[in-house]
Design an enzyme around this catalytic site. Structure first.
Site, PDB file in Angstrom:
ATOM      1  N   ASP A 385       0.823  -1.209   0.000  1.00 13.91           N
ATOM      2  CA  ASP A 385       0.000   0.000   0.000  1.00 13.91           C
ATOM      3  C   ASP A 385       0.857   1.260   0.000  1.00 13.91           C
ATOM      4  O   ASP A 385       0.609   2.201  -0.756  1.00 13.91           O
ATOM      5  CB  ASP A 385      -0.920  -0.020   1.231  1.00 13.91           C
ATOM      6  CG  ASP A 385      -2.331   0.407   0.892  1.00 13.91           C
ATOM      7  OD1 ASP A 385      -2.664   0.468  -0.300  1.00 13.91           O
ATOM      8  OD2 ASP A 385      -3.114   0.676   1.823  1.00 13.91           O
ATOM      9  N   ASP A 438      -8.949  -2.538   2.159  1.00 11.12           N
ATOM     10  CA  ASP A 438      -8.780  -1.902   3.466  1.00 11.12           C
ATOM     11  C   ASP A 438      -9.751  -2.446   4.500  1.00 11.12           C
ATOM     12  O   ASP A 438      -9.621  -2.153   5.694  1.00 11.12           O
ATOM     13  CB  ASP A 438      -8.957  -0.379   3.327  1.00 11.12           C
ATOM     14  CG  ASP A 438      -7.934   0.223   2.385  1.00 11.12           C
ATOM     15  OD1 ASP A 438      -6.805  -0.289   2.344  1.00 11.12           O
ATOM     16  OD2 ASP A 438      -8.264   1.181   1.668  1.00 11.12           O
TER      17      ASP A 438
END
Length: 538
Positions: A385, A438
């Site tokens: 990420d 997420d």
């Protein structure tokens, strides 16, 4: 159920893990922090609305960004003046004007001199404001030069992206154009972000309890089989919880490798047809997820018990319950209707319903078997990420993750693997979003914690689930705080969520002395079935 697990596992790879989307506000501007704030050049960067009127008739509205220098714009539309727009002469506004202006707003091309130089020449010529057209299809934060000591500019300076500037320039050359420039403030709290936070935490709660209940039911059934002490059941020690797919350490690493490769493909070949493929994949996943959730929900009602327990053979899919067959047309129709109307303002509702169902189903079927796998998965996702949101700028000159998230180069407003809610009570509109990854990636660890607690017969206080879900909520909250503190720049949510969630789990496990079991076994030690059989035979 095996085919369902396989399909969901593939969808996790193709439409979720590779796309742990950054949370971002949608109005992303590129910053230039080379020159610090100084007298006359200390404005906060604000978004500016540029409402246009063609021959007196209201037309398009564009969004720009204000400069560090110059006066503050009006915040309310009713107080903003209608002012004629004209092209600068010279177009780059890097020298004195040939004719005196009468308070017009001038349209200027970027380049050849500094922003403050352009503003000074426009100010001296009598302009009331200057709009600078960027040379790229994005916004750029305009600051003063590093060697400028004192700046005194009395007119507002706004930058527009290249595409918006091209439209304005074309209209100015063919019609009488006037503009209103104003900068409404945003509410201190984005209600959409509050609902997204509640939605993300609620999804993990639902999925965790469903997963833990399924695991406990499977364990109870296994115990019943063992108590029967029949040799036919001696192989039960090798059976997992029905219909689930356990992630291994190797597959956790491969997840991120495949995710990165797929993200690069998206970045390099993003187009309308590529988006259509993703929409198709999302619909397949949404149908599977919605169908699984509805069947599980309806099966709990007595009147559907017979339909859920009777099966019919279907080519390719194998044995399918009559309840599943009855629900499938509705799920397919729902996904098709969303795909057809996905560009409408209300389409986010259908997208969220399909997305929530898909996420819950993935968290129910795909499982982390122990803390070791969970640590490897989240650690890799953490690096992934951060790299694709921040570090990718060093190689690609822009954030790959954010470009893909916005749907740049595709002609569409982002890709569908997101939960999104319109910003309510916000004059700027737009959506607040969160990527599936997420929720799913930390959710895999949190669902594991509740399964462990239930199988270990731990209560909320002595267990790990309550601490894991609180840590996730705090991590996501910090993500939104960071997002709002950084002028809407995209933030990798896992940068904040992983340390909170995984750090809490590891610290608590070590403190309680459970880390060894959590790390390797992932469940309390169960009696050997052969031993139970021998004891019962005696």
């Amino acid at each position: 159920m095996e085919s369902t697990s396989f399909v969901l596992f593939l969808l996790l790879l193709l439409t979720t893990v590779f796309y742990s989307s950054p949370v971002f506000a949608g109005d992303i501007v590129h910053q230039d922090d080379v020159a610090p704030k100084k007298p006359g050049c200390d404005n906060d960067f604000v978004l500016v609305k540029v409402q246009t009127y063609i021959n007196g008739i209201e037309d398009l509205e564009f969004v720009g960004v204000g400069a560090r220098f110059g006066p503050i714009l009006e915040s309310k539309e009713k107080n903003a003046n209608h002012t004629k727009l004209t092209m600068a002469d010279p177009p780059d506004c890097c020298s004195e004007f040939k004719h005196r202006l009468m308070g017009e707003v001038i349209l200027v091309h970027r380049g050849n001199c500094s922003f403050t130089t352009k503003a000074n020449f426009a100010d001296a010529a009598g302009a009331s404001a200057i709009i600078i057209i960027n040379n790229q299809t994005e916004l750029f934060k305009m600051v003063c030069e590093a060697n400028e000591t004192d700046v005194s500019i009395s007119i507002p300076t706004i930058m527009l992206p290249q595409d918006a500037g091209a439209v304005l320039e074309k209209n100015v050359n063919n019609s009488i154009v006037s503009v209103q420039l104003y900068s409404p403030g945003r509410p201190p709290v984005d209600i959409a972000e509050v609902f997204l936070w509640l939605m993300a935490v609620g999804i993990i709660l639902c999925a965790s309890y469903w997963s833990a209940w399924s695991a406990r039911e499977a364990a109870t059934e296994q115990d019943k089989l063992l108590k029967d002490a029949s040799e036919d059941y001696l192989d039960t020690e090798n059976t997992g919880f029905g219909g689930s797919v356990d992630i291994s350490t190797t597959s956790a690493v491969l997840f991120v490798v495949i995710a990165s490769c797929f993200l690069i493909l998206l970045y390099e070949f993003m187009s309308i047809w590529f988006i259509d493929i993703l929409v198709g994949l999302f619909c397949i996943g949404g149908i599977e997820g919605l169908q699984t959730c509805l069947v599980a929900l309806l099966s709990s009602f007595g009147q559907f018990e017979h339909a859920s327990g009777s099966f019919v053979k279907v080519p390719f899919f194998g044995a399918v319950s009559h309840l599943t067959l009855g629900i499938s047309p509705f799920c397919i129709a729902f996904a098709v209707v969303w795909a057809v109307f996905r560009h409408h303002s209300f389409a986010w509702i259908g997208q969220d319903i399909l997305g929530i169902a898909l996420i819950i189903t993935v968290l129910q079927i795909v499982r982390v078997p122990n803390l070791k796998v969970g640590t490897v998965l989240l650690s890799c996702a953490f690096i992934y990420d951060i790299f694709w949101v921040f570090a990718s700028k060093w190689w690609f000159d822009e954030s790959v993750m954010i470009v893909v998230a916005r749907g740049d180069k595709s002609g569409e407003d982002g890709i569908p693997m997101l939960l999104k809610i319109p910003r309510m009570f916000d004059p700027w509109g737009g959506y607040s979003i969160i990527g599936f990854g997420d929720i799913i990636l930390p959710g895999l660890l949190i669902t594991f914690s509740l399964r462990y607690d239930w199988l270990s017969k731990k209560n909320l206080r002595t267990g790990y689930f309550i601490w894991a879900i609180v840590a996730y909520g705090l991590g996501l909250l910090v993500t939104y705080i960071a997002l709002n503190m950084m002028d809407g720049h995209g933030q990798p949510a896992l940068l904040y969520i992983v340390p909170f969630t995984l750090g809490t789990f590891l610290t608590l496990g070590r403190k309680r002395g459970d880390l060894k079991d959590l790390w390797s076994r992932g469940e309390p030690e169960r009696p050997c079935p052969h031993k139970i059989f021998e004891e019962s035979s005696e």
